[in-house]
Scaffold this active site. Structure first.
Site, PDB file in Angstrom:
ATOM      1  N   TYR A 141      -4.508   8.722  13.308  1.00  0.00           N
ATOM      2  CA  TYR A 141      -4.157   8.944  14.726  1.00  0.00           C
ATOM      3  C   TYR A 141      -4.021  10.241  15.197  1.00  0.00           C
ATOM      4  O   TYR A 141      -4.005  10.468  16.341  1.00  0.00           O
ATOM      5  CB  TYR A 141      -2.884   8.211  14.950  1.00  0.00           C
ATOM      6  CG  TYR A 141      -2.863   6.369  14.681  1.00  0.00           C
ATOM      7  CD1 TYR A 141      -4.156   6.027  14.088  1.00  0.00           C
ATOM      8  CD2 TYR A 141      -1.933   5.939  15.175  1.00  0.00           C
ATOM      9  CE1 TYR A 141      -4.307   4.640  13.985  1.00  0.00           C
ATOM     10  CE2 TYR A 141      -2.273   4.623  14.776  1.00  0.00           C
ATOM     11  CZ  TYR A 141      -3.179   3.628  14.144  1.00  0.00           C
ATOM     12  OH  TYR A 141      -3.440   2.667  14.147  1.00  0.00           O
ATOM     13  N   LYS A 191      -6.038   2.606  -0.225  1.00  0.00           N
ATOM     14  CA  LYS A 191      -7.217   2.305  -0.227  1.00  0.00           C
ATOM     15  C   LYS A 191      -7.922   3.211  -1.204  1.00  0.00           C
ATOM     16  O   LYS A 191      -9.022   4.245  -0.995  1.00  0.00           O
ATOM     17  CB  LYS A 191      -8.136   2.283   1.027  1.00  0.00           C
ATOM     18  CG  LYS A 191      -9.276   1.631   0.885  1.00  0.00           C
ATOM     19  CD  LYS A 191      -9.322   0.005   0.505  1.00  0.00           C
ATOM     20  CE  LYS A 191     -10.667  -0.595   0.483  1.00  0.00           C
ATOM     21  NZ  LYS A 191     -10.819  -1.785   0.062  1.00  0.00           N
ATOM     22  N   ASP A 223      -6.420  -4.115   1.420  1.00  0.00           N
ATOM     23  CA  ASP A 223      -6.956  -5.401   1.784  1.00  0.00           C
ATOM     24  C   ASP A 223      -6.261  -6.530   0.930  1.00  0.00           C
ATOM     25  O   ASP A 223      -5.936  -7.553   1.508  1.00  0.00           O
ATOM     26  CB  ASP A 223      -8.448  -5.326   1.578  1.00  0.00           C
ATOM     27  CG  ASP A 223      -8.641  -4.726   0.333  1.00  0.00           C
ATOM     28  OD1 ASP A 223      -7.882  -4.035  -0.436  1.00  0.00           O
ATOM     29  OD2 ASP A 223      -9.844  -4.551  -0.119  1.00  0.00           O
ATOM     30  N   ASP A 247       0.372   0.278  10.814  1.00  0.00           N
ATOM     31  CA  ASP A 247       0.428  -0.368  11.860  1.00  0.00           C
ATOM     32  C   ASP A 247      -0.180  -1.721  11.920  1.00  0.00           C
ATOM     33  O   ASP A 247       0.485  -2.580  12.442  1.00  0.00           O
ATOM     34  CB  ASP A 247      -0.557   0.631  12.916  1.00  0.00           C
ATOM     35  CG  ASP A 247      -0.454   0.266  14.335  1.00  0.00           C
ATOM     36  OD1 ASP A 247       0.258  -0.557  14.741  1.00  0.00           O
ATOM     37  OD2 ASP A 247      -1.402   0.915  15.150  1.00  0.00           O
ATOM     38  N   ASP A 251       2.142  -5.552  11.806  1.00  0.00           N
ATOM     39  CA  ASP A 251       2.013  -6.661  12.873  1.00  0.00           C
ATOM     40  C   ASP A 251       1.639  -7.865  12.254  1.00  0.00           C
ATOM     41  O   ASP A 251       2.230  -8.849  12.614  1.00  0.00           O
ATOM     42  CB  ASP A 251       0.983  -6.403  13.811  1.00  0.00           C
ATOM     43  CG  ASP A 251       1.389  -5.354  15.127  1.00  0.00           C
ATOM     44  OD1 ASP A 251       2.595  -4.990  15.095  1.00  0.00           O
ATOM     45  OD2 ASP A 251       0.482  -5.515  16.029  1.00  0.00           O
TER      46      ASP A 251
END
Ligand SMILES: NC(=O)c1ccc[n+]([C@@H]2O[C@H](COP(=O)([O-])OP(=O)(O)OC[C@H]3O[C@@H](n4cnc5c(N)ncnc54)[C@H](O)[C@@H]3O)[C@@H](O)[C@H]2O)c1
Length: 388
Positions: A141, A191, A223, A247, A251
C-alpha cells in the site's frame, strides 16, 4: 485523574456509534473514579465539505498530543469517487502515518449467544478467540513505484511490495509480546514460497524467537491460512502478517462474529504517553450510510473499541474489563440490535443504537467471574509493552 481523548465521530453512522461509546466510557469513568476530557475534531467527508481537506494539520496535531484517539467511521457515497484528488480515506492514512501507528490489532471472539448469527457452523465457532496483528504502514500500500505506464507493449501497472527488516521486526515483536500475554502461540502468515518480502519476513520472525523461548511459533502460507480461518478458526491465537494479507484475513475473520457491528480494533505504534501506548481505536465497520440517522447501527464494536482504549492507552484495565463484561451481560440477557436478531425473536429485547448503550451502562460494575468476555480480554501488559 483526567485523560485527554480526541474524538472523531466522522460520517454516516460514525457519530451515532461514537455517542454510544462515549456514554459507556463516561459511565465507566464515573464508576472507577476518573474523567475523560473529550475534544471533537471533524475528519473525513465532513472535513472535505467544511475545509476542502480530509484532515487539517492542526487537528492531526491535536490527535498527536492526546492520550488516545477514538474514531467512528469515515466516508460515504458523496466522496467515494476513487479518482477524486481529495478522499476521506486519506485522513486515515494521514492519522496512521502521522501518529506512527504501525500495527492494527483486531481481536475476534464469538459470544456463545451469537453463534447462530454467523454463517459459519456453530460447532466450529466454539472457543474462537483470536487476535490478528496487521502491519499497517508499509508493504504494497505504500511501496513506490505504484503507477500505470504506457509502453510499446501496451499499458502496464506496477505496485511495489517493500519491507525493511526494521518494519517487520517492530510489528513481529509486538505480536510476540501479545502472544506471550495470551496462550503463547503465534502464527506468522506469509507467502514465502513465492515472495522475497515474505522470505525476509520469515527470517526476521525467526531471528526474534530466541527472545521469546516461551512462545510457540508456526509459519503458515496466506492461502492455507485463509482456508483454515473458516475450517477451524478456534485453532488460532495470535496471527501476525503484512499489510495486504492482514487487510484480507481480518475481514474474513470478522465474519465469524456474526455481524460487522460487533468487532473493535486498535491501531498502535510504540509511542508512549504518561498512561500507556498512544493509539487510535475504532470499530472495524464502515460508515454504513444507508443506516445513518436511523438509530439501527450496532454500537458494540465502537463500545469494545472504547474498552481497548481504556486498557491500552489509559492503563485502565478496571474500566476495560468492566465494559467488556457489561457487553457480555447485555447479550446474555437477550438485548439485541437489529443485525443480531435471529428469525425467532422469543425472549429477546430489540433495541436501537442508543438503547444498546443504555443496556450496557446499566450493567457496568465489577466483572463477574465466569461470564464470557468479549473484545480483547488478554492482550499482554500494555503498560510494560514490548521490550525494544
Ligand atoms: N475505517 C473506516 O472509517 C471505514 C472502513 C470501511 C469502510 N468505510 C467507508 O464506509 C462506507 C461504506 O462502506 P461499506 O458499505 O463497504 O462498509 P460498511 O461497514 O459501512 O457496511 C457493510 C455492511 O455492514 C453493515 N454494517 C456496518 N456497520 C454496522 C453496524 N454498526 N451495525 C449493523 N450493521 C452494520 C452495513 O449495513 C452493510 O450492510 C464507504 O464510504 C467506505 O469507504 C470506512
Amino acid at each position: 485523574m483526567t485523560y485527554r481523548v480526541v474524538r472523531i465521530p466522522g460520517d454516516g453512522v460514525g457519530p451515532e456509534v461514537l455517542a454510544a461509546g462515549r456514554s459507556v466510557l463516561d459511565a465507566a469513568a464515573t464508576t472507577f473514579g476518573f474523567s475523560i476530557e473529550w475534544t471533537d475534531i471533524v475528519v473525513g467527508g465532513g472535513a472535505i465539505d467544511a475545509f476542502g481537506v480530509p484532515i487539517r494539520e492542526e487537528d492531526l496535531e491535536l490527535a498527536r498530543t492526546s492520550d488516545a484517539v477514538y474514531l467512528g467511521a469515515i466516508g460515504g457515497p458523496r466522496w467515494d469517487d476513487p479518482s477524486a484528488p481529495v478522499r476521506p480515506e486519506q485522513a486515515l492514512f494521514a492519522l496512521r502515518g502521522g501518529l506512527e501507528l504501525f500495527a492494527n490489532l483486531r481481536p475476534v471472539t464469538v459470544h456463545p449467544a451469537l453463534v447462530h448469527s454467523s454463517p459459519v457452523r456453530a460447532d466450529l465457532l466454539e472457543g474462537v478467540d483470536l487476535l490478528i496483528v496487521r502491519e499497517l504502514t508499509s508493504g504494497l500500500y505504500f511501496g513506490r513505484p505504484s503507477e500505470e505506464r504506457a509502453t510499446a507493449d501496451g499499458r502496464v501497472a506496477v505496485d511495489t511490495l517493500w519491507y525493511t527488516d526494521g518494519e517487520i521486526r517492530r510489528v513481529a515483536r509486538l505480536a510476540f509480546e501479545l502472544a506471550r500475554g495470551r496462550s503463547k502461540r503465534l502464527t506468522s502468515v506469509d507467502k514465502a514460497n513465492v515472495l522475497a518480502s515474505s522470505r525476509l519476513w520469515r527470517k526476521v520472525v525467526d531471528e526474534l524467537r530466541p527472545d521469546y523461548p516461551d512462545v510457540e511459533v508456526e509459519h503458515r502460507l496466506v492461502d492455507a491460512t485463509a482456508m483454515l480461518l473458516v475450517k477451524r478458526p478456534a485453532s488460532f491465537d495470535v496471527l501476525v502478517t503484512e499489510n495486504l494479507f492482514g487487510d484480507i484475513l481480518s475481514d474474513e475473520a470478522s465474519v465469524l462474529a456474526g455481524s460487522l457491528g460487533m468487532l473493535p480494533s486498535a491501531s498502535v505504534g510504540d509511542r508512549r504517553t504518561a498512561h500507556g501506548l498512544h493509539g487510535l481505536y475504532e470499530p472495524i465497520h464502515g460508515s454504513a450510510p444507508h443506516m445513518a440517522g436511523t438509530d439501527r447501527a450496532n454500537p458494540i464494536g465502537a463500545i469494545l473499541s472504547g474498552a481497548m482504549l481504556c486498557r491500552w492507552s489509559l492503563g485502565r484495565e478496571d474500566a476495560a474489563a468492566a465494559i467488556e463484561s457489561a457487553v457480555s451481560r447485555a447479550l446474555d440477557d437477550g438485548v439485541r440490535t437489529a443485525d443480531l436478531m435471529p428469525r425467532d425473536e422469543e425472549g429477546l429485547e430489540r433495541v436501537g443504537t442508543a438503547g444498546m448503550a443504555e443496556a450496557i451502562v446499566a450493567r457496568l460494575g465489577a466483572p463477574v467471574l465466569g461470564s464470557p468476555v468479549l473484545g480483547a480480554p488478554v492482550l499482554g501488559d500494555p503498560i510494560a509493552g514490548p521490550a525494544r
